[in-house]
Design a protein around this motif. Sequence first.
Motif, mmCIF file in Angstrom:
data_model
loop_
_atom_site.group_PDB
_atom_site.id
_atom_site.type_symbol
_atom_site.label_atom_id
_atom_site.label_comp_id
_atom_site.label_asym_id
_atom_site.label_seq_id
_atom_site.Cartn_x
_atom_site.Cartn_y
_atom_site.Cartn_z
ATOM 1 N N TYR A 137 -4.021 119.764 0.852
ATOM 2 C CA TYR A 137 -4.644 118.544 1.379
ATOM 3 C C TYR A 137 -4.809 118.558 2.898
ATOM 4 C CZ TYR A 137 -4.028 116.538 -3.265
ATOM 5 O OH TYR A 137 -4.115 116.294 -4.616
ATOM 6 N N GLU A 138 -4.386 119.630 3.550
ATOM 7 C CA GLU A 138 -4.457 119.646 5.026
ATOM 8 C C GLU A 138 -5.480 120.665 5.490
ATOM 9 O OE1 GLU A 138 -1.014 119.320 7.235
ATOM 10 O OE2 GLU A 138 -0.356 117.652 5.985
ATOM 11 N N PHE A 139 -6.383 120.212 6.347
ATOM 12 C CA PHE A 139 -7.451 121.098 6.804
ATOM 13 C C PHE A 139 -7.729 120.855 8.283
ATOM 14 C CE2 PHE A 139 -7.828 120.073 2.413
ATOM 15 C CZ PHE A 139 -7.974 121.312 1.823
ATOM 16 N N GLU A 140 -8.016 121.950 8.973
ATOM 17 C CA GLU A 140 -8.354 121.830 10.383
ATOM 18 C C GLU A 140 -9.520 122.761 10.681
ATOM 19 O OE1 GLU A 140 -4.995 122.093 12.933
ATOM 20 O OE2 GLU A 140 -6.199 121.664 14.722
ATOM 21 N N ALA A 141 -10.518 122.247 11.363
ATOM 22 C CA ALA A 141 -11.691 123.064 11.710
ATOM 23 C C ALA A 141 -12.453 122.336 12.811
ATOM 24 C CB ALA A 141 -12.584 123.253 10.491
ATOM 25 N N ASP A 142 -13.507 122.972 13.312
ATOM 26 C CA ASP A 142 -14.348 122.293 14.303
ATOM 27 C C ASP A 142 -15.178 121.204 13.630
ATOM 28 O OD1 ASP A 142 -13.712 123.919 16.629
ATOM 29 O OD2 ASP A 142 -14.626 125.539 15.471
ATOM 30 N N GLU A 143 -15.574 121.489 12.385
ATOM 31 C CA GLU A 143 -16.388 120.525 11.638
ATOM 32 C C GLU A 143 -15.927 120.537 10.187
ATOM 33 O OE1 GLU A 143 -20.521 121.403 14.110
ATOM 34 O OE2 GLU A 143 -20.197 122.346 12.173
ATOM 35 N N ILE A 144 -15.728 119.362 9.632
ATOM 36 C CA ILE A 144 -15.383 119.295 8.209
ATOM 37 C C ILE A 144 -16.396 118.401 7.510
ATOM 38 C CG2 ILE A 144 -13.661 118.622 6.481
ATOM 39 C CD1 ILE A 144 -11.474 119.310 8.454
ATOM 40 N N GLY A 145 -16.967 118.929 6.443
ATOM 41 C CA GLY A 145 -17.945 118.153 5.677
ATOM 42 C C GLY A 145 -17.479 117.975 4.252
ATOM 43 N N ILE A 146 -18.053 116.964 3.599
ATOM 44 C CA ILE A 146 -17.768 116.748 2.184
ATOM 45 C C ILE A 146 -19.095 116.470 1.484
ATOM 46 C CG2 ILE A 146 -17.273 114.243 2.412
ATOM 47 C CD1 ILE A 146 -14.971 114.729 0.358
ATOM 48 N N VAL A 147 -19.246 117.031 0.302
ATOM 49 C CA VAL A 147 -20.468 116.792 -0.477
ATOM 50 C C VAL A 147 -20.026 116.385 -1.881
ATOM 51 C CG1 VAL A 147 -22.680 117.726 -1.253
ATOM 52 C CG2 VAL A 147 -21.613 118.672 0.799
ATOM 53 N N TYR A 148 -20.463 115.214 -2.320
ATOM 54 C CA TYR A 148 -20.088 114.782 -3.673
ATOM 55 C C TYR A 148 -21.218 113.973 -4.308
ATOM 56 C CZ TYR A 148 -18.934 110.070 -1.849
ATOM 57 O OH TYR A 148 -18.989 108.820 -1.285
ATOM 58 N N PRO A 149 -21.214 113.887 -5.657
ATOM 59 C CA PRO A 149 -22.231 113.078 -6.340
ATOM 60 C C PRO A 149 -21.765 111.628 -6.433
ATOM 61 C CG PRO A 149 -20.930 114.325 -7.938
ATOM 62 C CD PRO A 149 -20.329 114.609 -6.599
ATOM 63 N N ILE A 150 -22.675 110.686 -6.283
ATOM 64 C CA ILE A 150 -22.243 109.297 -6.443
ATOM 65 C C ILE A 150 -22.270 108.940 -7.922
ATOM 66 C CG2 ILE A 150 -22.938 108.559 -4.125
ATOM 67 C CD1 ILE A 150 -25.330 107.066 -5.471
ATOM 68 N N TYR A 151 -21.239 108.207 -8.335
ATOM 69 C CA TYR A 151 -21.146 107.709 -9.711
ATOM 70 C C TYR A 151 -21.079 106.180 -9.632
ATOM 71 C CZ TYR A 151 -19.848 112.531 -11.013
ATOM 72 O OH TYR A 151 -19.835 113.893 -11.224
#
Length: 325
Positions: free
Chosen positions: A94-108
């Motif tokens: 559950y832990e993430f580090e980066a210059d940019e973090i994105g999320i892509v998901y479908p809406i329900y």
Amino acid sequence: MDRALINFASIAKLMFMKNGITRREALKQMGLLMAGTAVTATGISSLAACGNSPKKRIILYFTGTGNCLYVARQLADNNTEILSIPQLVKQDRYEFEADEIGIVYPIYGHMPPSMVRNFIKHARLVAPYKFAVLTFGNRKCDAVEIWDRISQDAGNRFDYITTMIMVDNWLPNFDMNEQIKIDKGIPANLQRISADIAQQRHWHEPVTEEERMQHQEFLQRSGLDPDKGFLLLSQDYFVVTDRCIGCAACVDVCPRGNYEMTSQGVKTDGECEFCFACIQNCPQKAIQFSTGERNLLVRNGEKNPEARYRNEHVSLWDIKASNRQ
Ligand SMILES: Cc1cc2nc3c(=O)[nH]c(=O)nc-3n(C[C@H](O)[C@H](O)[C@H](O)COP(=O)(O)O)c2cc1C
Ligand code: SF4
Ligand code: SF4
């Protein structure tokens, strides 16, 4: 656009094989060659990562039928790690580090899948820039504001939130064979989003009052709990018919691990995201909705039980690798 990207990658691969340089070097040289020419925004995003100070980007995704994996891949550059949320949950990461973090998901029902909602509640995303792309098929309503609320409450505020229309995989209302024929302007939208992300645009796609009201009406009609969204029971909603050949694809594509091969055939039970990975990816179309008055959402069955969908750029193997429990 896809063809242009594929060609770009193929030429880079040829340079890599012919000149003995690394693939990254080849892409870099390609980038220099193409600078100043009209390339797609997705291409520009790839070129940007080949500059002197490449940014590390992480893209987290959830998918049932491949649209979101396709978008995640299109928004990736050489320094991007693409990570499946069901796999992360399985690994307790559950832990993430980066210059940019994105999320892509479908809406329900304009809301995030239950697993995405829980993931963001537990996640610690450390990045100066965070973006979210919500895919949908027909009506997005206030999906952007819903995600903004959920992610902010979880302490993970997103700088950029947008939606992107794609094939609508909601089987009760749509015939997949008809959906795939509709031009939804995907290349142009990818170009827009890639360009926005490349310049780290801070923006939330606006929502109208009418869209907010439509979502409230939807909640009333569907009876869904706005704090949970779609979280049903697979044994109530799906049946496996005698078309089944026991290939076990359903076992592998379910992000909840709800399918099991037994001596009496394939059985399903457990809390269900309603992602449709099982019903859409069964090669025999052996999985169908269990209709009936109780199952309000699929009461009328489906538009075309003989039509199934998976994004044309995504393989069954990809969905299995994304979701296997
Ligand atoms: C349970 C469920 C609910 C959905 N609700 C909506 C919705 O409210 N509005 C909409 O436009 N599309 C809706 N869709 C369509 C998906 O959001 C869309 O097809 C998405 O791109 C699928 O992504 P995937 O291929 O990565 O799974 C729904 C699909 C499912 C399975
Ligand atoms: S994917 Fe379809 S055919 Fe294969 S085991 Fe599951 S229900 Fe049977
Ligand atoms: S049972 Fe089917 S719809 Fe439910 S989570 Fe598994 S794959 Fe998705």
